[in-house]
Design a protein around this motif. Structure first.
Motif, PDB file in Angstrom:
ATOM      1  N   SER A 147       0.819  -1.204   0.000  1.00  0.00           N
ATOM      2  CA  SER A 147       0.000   0.000   0.000  1.00  0.00           C
ATOM      3  C   SER A 147       0.861   1.266   0.000  1.00  0.00           C
ATOM      4  CB  SER A 147      -0.917  -0.008   1.225  1.00  0.00           C
ATOM      5  OG  SER A 147      -1.747   1.134   1.235  1.00  0.00           O
ATOM      6  N   LEU A 148       1.911   1.279   0.805  1.00  0.00           N
ATOM      7  CA  LEU A 148       2.801   2.443   0.856  1.00  0.00           C
ATOM      8  C   LEU A 148       3.581   2.609  -0.435  1.00  0.00           C
ATOM      9  CD1 LEU A 148       4.267   2.091   4.478  1.00  0.00           C
ATOM     10  CD2 LEU A 148       2.666   3.834   3.679  1.00  0.00           C
ATOM     11  N   SER A 149       4.095   1.507  -0.958  1.00  0.00           N
ATOM     12  CA  SER A 149       5.001   1.589  -2.111  1.00  0.00           C
ATOM     13  C   SER A 149       4.270   1.850  -3.418  1.00  0.00           C
ATOM     14  CB  SER A 149       5.823   0.306  -2.217  1.00  0.00           C
ATOM     15  OG  SER A 149       4.995  -0.829  -2.321  1.00  0.00           O
ATOM     16  N   LEU A 150       2.991   1.474  -3.529  1.00  0.00           N
ATOM     17  CA  LEU A 150       2.258   1.722  -4.768  1.00  0.00           C
ATOM     18  C   LEU A 150       2.088   3.218  -5.018  1.00  0.00           C
ATOM     19  CD1 LEU A 150      -0.407  -1.116  -4.827  1.00  0.00           C
ATOM     20  CD2 LEU A 150       1.196  -0.549  -6.644  1.00  0.00           C
ATOM     21  N   GLY A 151       1.714   3.964  -3.985  1.00  0.00           N
ATOM     22  CA  GLY A 151       1.639   5.403  -4.147  1.00  0.00           C
ATOM     23  C   GLY A 151       3.000   6.029  -4.387  1.00  0.00           C
ATOM     24  N   LEU A 152       4.008   5.508  -3.693  1.00  0.00           N
ATOM     25  CA  LEU A 152       5.358   6.039  -3.830  1.00  0.00           C
ATOM     26  C   LEU A 152       5.924   5.801  -5.221  1.00  0.00           C
ATOM     27  CD1 LEU A 152       7.817   7.329  -2.446  1.00  0.00           C
ATOM     28  CD2 LEU A 152       8.511   5.038  -1.723  1.00  0.00           C
ATOM     29  N   CYS A 153       5.662   4.626  -5.793  1.00  0.00           N
ATOM     30  CA  CYS A 153       6.231   4.318  -7.105  1.00  0.00           C
ATOM     31  C   CYS A 153       5.633   5.213  -8.181  1.00  0.00           C
ATOM     32  CB  CYS A 153       6.059   2.839  -7.438  1.00  0.00           C
ATOM     33  SG  CYS A 153       4.416   2.344  -7.985  1.00  0.00           S
ATOM     34  N   TRP A 154       4.349   5.568  -8.055  1.00  0.00           N
ATOM     35  CA  TRP A 154       3.749   6.465  -9.038  1.00  0.00           C
ATOM     36  C   TRP A 154       4.311   7.883  -8.905  1.00  0.00           C
ATOM     37  CZ3 TRP A 154       1.166   5.930 -13.376  1.00  0.00           C
ATOM     38  CH2 TRP A 154       0.566   4.706 -13.657  1.00  0.00           C
ATOM     39  N   LYS A 155       4.479   8.342  -7.671  1.00  0.00           N
ATOM     40  CA  LYS A 155       5.057   9.676  -7.480  1.00  0.00           C
ATOM     41  C   LYS A 155       6.469   9.749  -8.047  1.00  0.00           C
ATOM     42  CE  LYS A 155       2.487  10.678  -3.235  1.00  0.00           C
ATOM     43  NZ  LYS A 155       2.589  10.940  -1.778  1.00  0.00           N
ATOM     44  N   GLU A 172      -4.112  -0.115  -6.853  1.00  0.00           N
ATOM     45  CA  GLU A 172      -3.834  -0.544  -5.480  1.00  0.00           C
ATOM     46  C   GLU A 172      -4.947  -1.433  -4.940  1.00  0.00           C
ATOM     47  OE1 GLU A 172      -3.467   1.366  -0.992  1.00  0.00           O
ATOM     48  OE2 GLU A 172      -3.074   2.632  -2.741  1.00  0.00           O
ATOM     49  N   LYS A 173      -6.200  -1.031  -5.161  1.00  0.00           N
ATOM     50  CA  LYS A 173      -7.321  -1.821  -4.669  1.00  0.00           C
ATOM     51  C   LYS A 173      -7.372  -3.191  -5.348  1.00  0.00           C
ATOM     52  CE  LYS A 173     -10.271   2.049  -3.282  1.00  0.00           C
ATOM     53  NZ  LYS A 173     -10.190   1.683  -1.857  1.00  0.00           N
ATOM     54  N   ILE A 174      -7.157  -3.217  -6.662  1.00  0.00           N
ATOM     55  CA  ILE A 174      -7.194  -4.486  -7.393  1.00  0.00           C
ATOM     56  C   ILE A 174      -6.045  -5.384  -6.960  1.00  0.00           C
ATOM     57  CG2 ILE A 174      -6.969  -5.543  -9.677  1.00  0.00           C
ATOM     58  CD1 ILE A 174      -8.383  -3.101 -10.828  1.00  0.00           C
ATOM     59  N   PHE A 175      -4.869  -4.820  -6.839  1.00  0.00           N
ATOM     60  CA  PHE A 175      -3.690  -5.608  -6.481  1.00  0.00           C
ATOM     61  C   PHE A 175      -3.832  -6.204  -5.085  1.00  0.00           C
ATOM     62  CE2 PHE A 175       0.641  -6.111  -4.861  1.00  0.00           C
ATOM     63  CZ  PHE A 175       1.213  -6.856  -5.883  1.00  0.00           C
ATOM     64  N   LEU A 176      -4.242  -5.384  -4.116  1.00  0.00           N
ATOM     65  CA  LEU A 176      -4.402  -5.888  -2.747  1.00  0.00           C
ATOM     66  C   LEU A 176      -5.525  -6.922  -2.663  1.00  0.00           C
ATOM     67  CD1 LEU A 176      -3.912  -2.630  -0.637  1.00  0.00           C
ATOM     68  CD2 LEU A 176      -2.255  -4.438  -1.114  1.00  0.00           C
ATOM     69  N   ARG A 177      -6.561  -6.730  -3.464  1.00  0.00           N
ATOM     70  CA  ARG A 177      -7.642  -7.720  -3.486  1.00  0.00           C
ATOM     71  C   ARG A 177      -7.140  -9.054  -4.025  1.00  0.00           C
ATOM     72  NH1 ARG A 177     -13.266  -7.279  -3.740  1.00  0.00           N
ATOM     73  NH2 ARG A 177     -14.125  -9.385  -3.553  1.00  0.00           N
TER      74      ARG A 177
END
Length: 252
Positions: free
Chosen positions: A181-189, A235-240
């Motif tokens: 969850s943390l790294s998905l937002g970070l990788c896009w930024k 993120e939602k799809i991946f975590l699901r």
């Protein structure tokens, strides 16, 4: 875990409230070059969606940034597993991971540009930004595993695969979810920032750079909205998928 999901859920009324605040702020300033209204952004986004290069730019950035994320997730988990088993490797990797976390993203981008073509820059940057996050979270999960369970597994000579399935997997899942969850937002930024600096042709970063150069504020907000939307949905799809995959393994 369900309580944590409920706490992190985005409420529609909160989104609507912030949109109202955004609209009022735009009306108060009265200059869309400084702050465009959400209505103008939505209208411009619909116009962009009709262009073929809109979707090709999304595909260009998506596959490279997510590719870097998946590579980092794999190698971060692998290295954390090895570091958890061998203290020498853990001590060896500690300075490298600390350095990667401490070095500014812009420094990495400029340095990597010397070695890597701008088209592949976002892959490398996403990989470098995600790797220490996944590594640290997985390693913490391994080290927090109940030693009594591990001792019992050794006493009864439980095979490695069954240990991973019944002991490590359940212990690591919360740490993996947090890391992802943390790294998905970070990788896009980080990935989009790399594209804005490297300006690879046909990328989202190129569109953001052009919007800034030509003072196209609606375009800037529209592409930013696209980035946020893709990041949240993936993120939602991946975590699901992670949750369902773990559930299938535990049922076997």
């Amino acid at each position: 875990m369900r309580r944590q999901k409920a706490q992190n859920r985005i409420r529609p009324w909160a989104v609507a409230l912030w949109l109202v605040v955004w609209e009022l702020a735009s009306l108060y300033i009265g200059q869309e070059i400084l702050l465009v209204s959400p209505v103008s952004v939505l209208r411009r986004l619909c116009d962009l969606a009709l262009r073929p290069d809109f979707w090709s730019s999304i595909a260009f950035s998506f596959f490279r940034i997510i590719g870097g994320f998946l590579l980092a997730a794999f190698f971060g988990t692998l290295l954390a597993g090895l570091a958890g088993a061998f203290s020498f490797l853990r001590d060896l990797l500690a300075p490298a991971m600390a350095a990667v976390k401490a070095v500014p993203v812009a420094s990495f981008i400029i340095l990597i540009l010397i070695w890597v073509p701008s088209r592949n820059l976002s892959i490398v940057i996403s990989f470098l930004m995600v790797l220490p996050v996944i590594y640290t979270n997985v390693l913490n999960g391994i080290r927090s595993t109940d030693p009594k369970l591990l001792e019992m597994a050794r006493v009864f000579r439980i095979p490695l695969f069954r240990r991973i399935r019944y002991i490590y997997l359940s212990q690591l899942l919360p740490f993996l979810r947090t890391g992802f969850s943390l790294s998905l937002g970070l990788c896009w930024k980080a990935g989009v920032a790399a594209e804005v600096i490297g300006i690879p042709k046909g990328s989202i970063g190129e569109k953001l750079y052009e919007a800034k150069v030509y003072l196209e504020t609606p375009d800037l907000f529209s592409w930013t909205l696209v980035i946020v939307f893709i990041s949240v949905i993936f993120e939602k799809i991946f975590l699901r998928l992670i949750d369902e995959g773990v559930g299938m393994i535990e049922k076997r």
